[in-house]
Design an enzyme around this catalytic site. Structure first.
Site, PDB file in Angstrom:
ATOM      1  N   PRO A  74       0.616  -1.273  -0.044  1.00 38.60           N
ATOM      2  CA  PRO A  74      -0.491   0.283   0.299  1.00 38.60           C
ATOM      3  C   PRO A  74       1.361   1.740   0.347  1.00 38.60           C
ATOM      4  O   PRO A  74       1.718   1.155   0.703  1.00 38.60           O
ATOM      5  CB  PRO A  74      -0.990   0.037   1.334  1.00 38.60           C
ATOM      6  CG  PRO A  74      -0.129  -1.412   2.031  1.00 38.60           C
ATOM      7  CD  PRO A  74       0.660  -2.190   1.301  1.00 38.60           C
ATOM      8  N   GLU A  75       0.488   2.690  -0.914  1.00 38.62           N
ATOM      9  CA  GLU A  75       0.856   3.708  -0.955  1.00 38.62           C
ATOM     10  C   GLU A  75       0.529   4.384  -0.590  1.00 38.62           C
ATOM     11  O   GLU A  75      -0.752   4.381   0.072  1.00 38.62           O
ATOM     12  CB  GLU A  75       1.780   3.696  -2.400  1.00 38.62           C
ATOM     13  CG  GLU A  75       3.076   2.369  -3.187  1.00 38.62           C
ATOM     14  CD  GLU A  75       2.465   2.942  -4.242  1.00 38.62           C
ATOM     15  OE1 GLU A  75       2.714   4.403  -4.556  1.00 38.62           O
ATOM     16  OE2 GLU A  75       2.872   1.859  -4.852  1.00 38.62           O
ATOM     17  N   LYS A 110       2.769   6.296   5.434  1.00 35.98           N
ATOM     18  CA  LYS A 110       2.224   5.863   5.207  1.00 35.98           C
ATOM     19  C   LYS A 110       1.957   4.932   6.530  1.00 35.98           C
ATOM     20  O   LYS A 110       2.046   3.703   6.654  1.00 35.98           O
ATOM     21  CB  LYS A 110       3.194   4.258   4.676  1.00 35.98           C
ATOM     22  CG  LYS A 110       3.027   5.104   3.128  1.00 35.98           C
ATOM     23  CD  LYS A 110       3.364   3.707   2.033  1.00 35.98           C
ATOM     24  CE  LYS A 110       4.934   2.955   2.449  1.00 35.98           C
ATOM     25  NZ  LYS A 110       5.056   1.835   1.266  1.00 35.98           N
ATOM     26  N   HIS A 119      -7.136 -14.731   9.265  1.00 38.94           N
ATOM     27  CA  HIS A 119      -5.856 -14.443   9.981  1.00 38.94           C
ATOM     28  C   HIS A 119      -5.980 -12.893  10.697  1.00 38.94           C
ATOM     29  O   HIS A 119      -5.468 -12.313  10.654  1.00 38.94           O
ATOM     30  CB  HIS A 119      -5.524 -13.991   8.821  1.00 38.94           C
ATOM     31  CG  HIS A 119      -4.856 -15.190   7.778  1.00 38.94           C
ATOM     32  ND1 HIS A 119      -3.793 -16.572   8.635  1.00 38.94           N
ATOM     33  CD2 HIS A 119      -4.989 -15.375   6.769  1.00 38.94           C
ATOM     34  CE1 HIS A 119      -3.647 -16.935   7.947  1.00 38.94           C
ATOM     35  NE2 HIS A 119      -4.662 -16.784   6.103  1.00 38.94           N
ATOM     36  N   ARG A 150       1.094 -11.184   5.668  1.00 39.40           N
ATOM     37  CA  ARG A 150       2.507 -11.814   5.414  1.00 39.40           C
ATOM     38  C   ARG A 150       2.818 -11.564   6.672  1.00 39.40           C
ATOM     39  O   ARG A 150       3.943 -11.228   7.008  1.00 39.40           O
ATOM     40  CB  ARG A 150       2.920 -10.851   4.337  1.00 39.40           C
ATOM     41  CG  ARG A 150       2.066 -11.458   3.040  1.00 39.40           C
ATOM     42  CD  ARG A 150       2.839 -12.007   2.354  1.00 39.40           C
ATOM     43  NE  ARG A 150       4.366 -12.415   2.088  1.00 39.40           N
ATOM     44  CZ  ARG A 150       4.310 -11.424   0.889  1.00 39.40           C
ATOM     45  NH1 ARG A 150       3.597 -10.957  -0.112  1.00 39.40           N
ATOM     46  NH2 ARG A 150       5.621 -11.916   0.784  1.00 39.40           N
ATOM     47  N   ARG A 155      13.430  -1.553 -10.259  1.00 45.90           N
ATOM     48  CA  ARG A 155      11.635  -2.041 -10.394  1.00 45.90           C
ATOM     49  C   ARG A 155      11.371  -2.111 -11.224  1.00 45.90           C
ATOM     50  O   ARG A 155      12.024  -0.917 -11.421  1.00 45.90           O
ATOM     51  CB  ARG A 155      11.021  -1.061  -8.991  1.00 45.90           C
ATOM     52  CG  ARG A 155      11.682  -0.899  -7.598  1.00 45.90           C
ATOM     53  CD  ARG A 155      11.776  -2.616  -7.110  1.00 45.90           C
ATOM     54  NE  ARG A 155      10.086  -2.107  -7.183  1.00 45.90           N
ATOM     55  CZ  ARG A 155       9.513  -1.480  -5.399  1.00 45.90           C
ATOM     56  NH1 ARG A 155      10.594  -0.473  -4.872  1.00 45.90           N
ATOM     57  NH2 ARG A 155       8.109  -1.799  -5.563  1.00 45.90           N
TER      58      ARG A 155
END
Ligand SMILES: [Zn+2]
Length: 279
Positions: free
Chosen positions: A13-14, A70, A103, A122, A269
């Protein structure tokens, strides 16, 4: 075939996704008192144990929810939980009690019986607790902060000879912009991602500055970009992935000149741009 590892990295996420979550938590939970918190003792907890975190939050009122870069900051009067979503962290409001999401790592129950879950499959997310308002000095500039001016941006550009895409993505300098938005912002501004930052003159720098703010604001209006894990607080996907112009568009026609979008690698990238429109 796309490189799934790289896509995963890009899917972090940005800023727009984090801002969407902040706005949604604020609108749903601001003013509410936390009745109970349950948490699994996972590695996401940084400066406090899961059990101490739960005890500290019990009985506290959600005064506000804010974002820096963030980071998500909850203002609970005297204490300040801070969350970083890592690669797959999401907040989900409880909409259907009969089907608990999997989760779940933290479960916030509010006095009005609303529930908010923090899920991180994760487990690269991070949870902190501060007993005074956290200080983000020394971190990169938040590109949507009112205090971030064009003159300041010009100084940043002049300060480095590295390529402009790497500068936009350097979290120590500008916080919250990752690979998806860096690609899109550069296309919008008509600037080649390989251009040296200190070689960009005033006019294109101005275009870039406004593109940076505009692309991020547009993405927030569309509830962010969903590639993999990201969901909004109500469990839906964002919409901005339907409006991307270059990201993951290799070989497709540029919307301006109809020439193919190319893909190169910068700083390991994936980088997508139009050779004709971006100089
Ligand atoms: Zn083009």
């Amino acid at each position: 075939l796309f490189n799934s590892a790289l896509l995963e990295k890009d899917a972090m996420p940005e800023l727009p996704e984090v801002e969407t979550i902040v706005q949604q938590i604020r609108s749903r939970y601001k003013g509410q008192i936390i009745k109970q918190v349950e948490a699994k003792p996972e590695r996401i907890f940084q400066n406090i144990s899961a059990i101490d975190f739960c005890n500290a939050l019990k009985g506290k009122r959600m005064v506000n929810v804010q974002r820096f870069g963030k980071f998500i900051i909850w203002n609970l009067e005297s204490i300040f939980p801070v969350f970083h979503l890592g690669m797959s962290g999401i907040f989900l409001e409880d909409r259907n009690k009969s089907r608990l999401p999997q989760h779940i790592h933290i479960n916030f129950l509010f006095e009005n019986n609303m529930t908010l879950y923090f899920q991180d499959v994760r487990k690269f997310g991070k949870v902190y607790l501060y007993f005074s308002e956290p200080d983000f000095d020394g971190m990169g500039i938040d590109p949507l902060a009112n205090s971030f001016t064009f003159d300041q941006f010009l100084i940043l550009l002049k300060s480095t000879g590295k390529n402009i895409k790497s500068l936009l993505m350097d979290q120590q300098i500008i916080t919250g912009v990752g690979n998806i938005y860096a690609n899109e912002v550069l296309f919008h501004a008509g600037i080649n991602p390989l251009r040296r930052a200190n070689k960009i003159s005033r006019k294109p720098a101005e275009r870039l500055f406004f593109a940076l703010k505009e692309i991020l604001v547009q993405a927030i209006d569309r509830f962010g970009t969903t590639y993999s894990a990201y969901q909004t607080v109500d469990g839906t996907t964002g919409e901005n992935q339907n409006f991307l112009k270059v990201y993951q568009k290799e070989g497709q026609e540029c919307i301006n000149c109809l020439r193919p979008i190319v893909k190169i690698t910068i700083n390991s990238r994936s980088t997508f741009y139009c050779r004709h429109c971006q100089k």
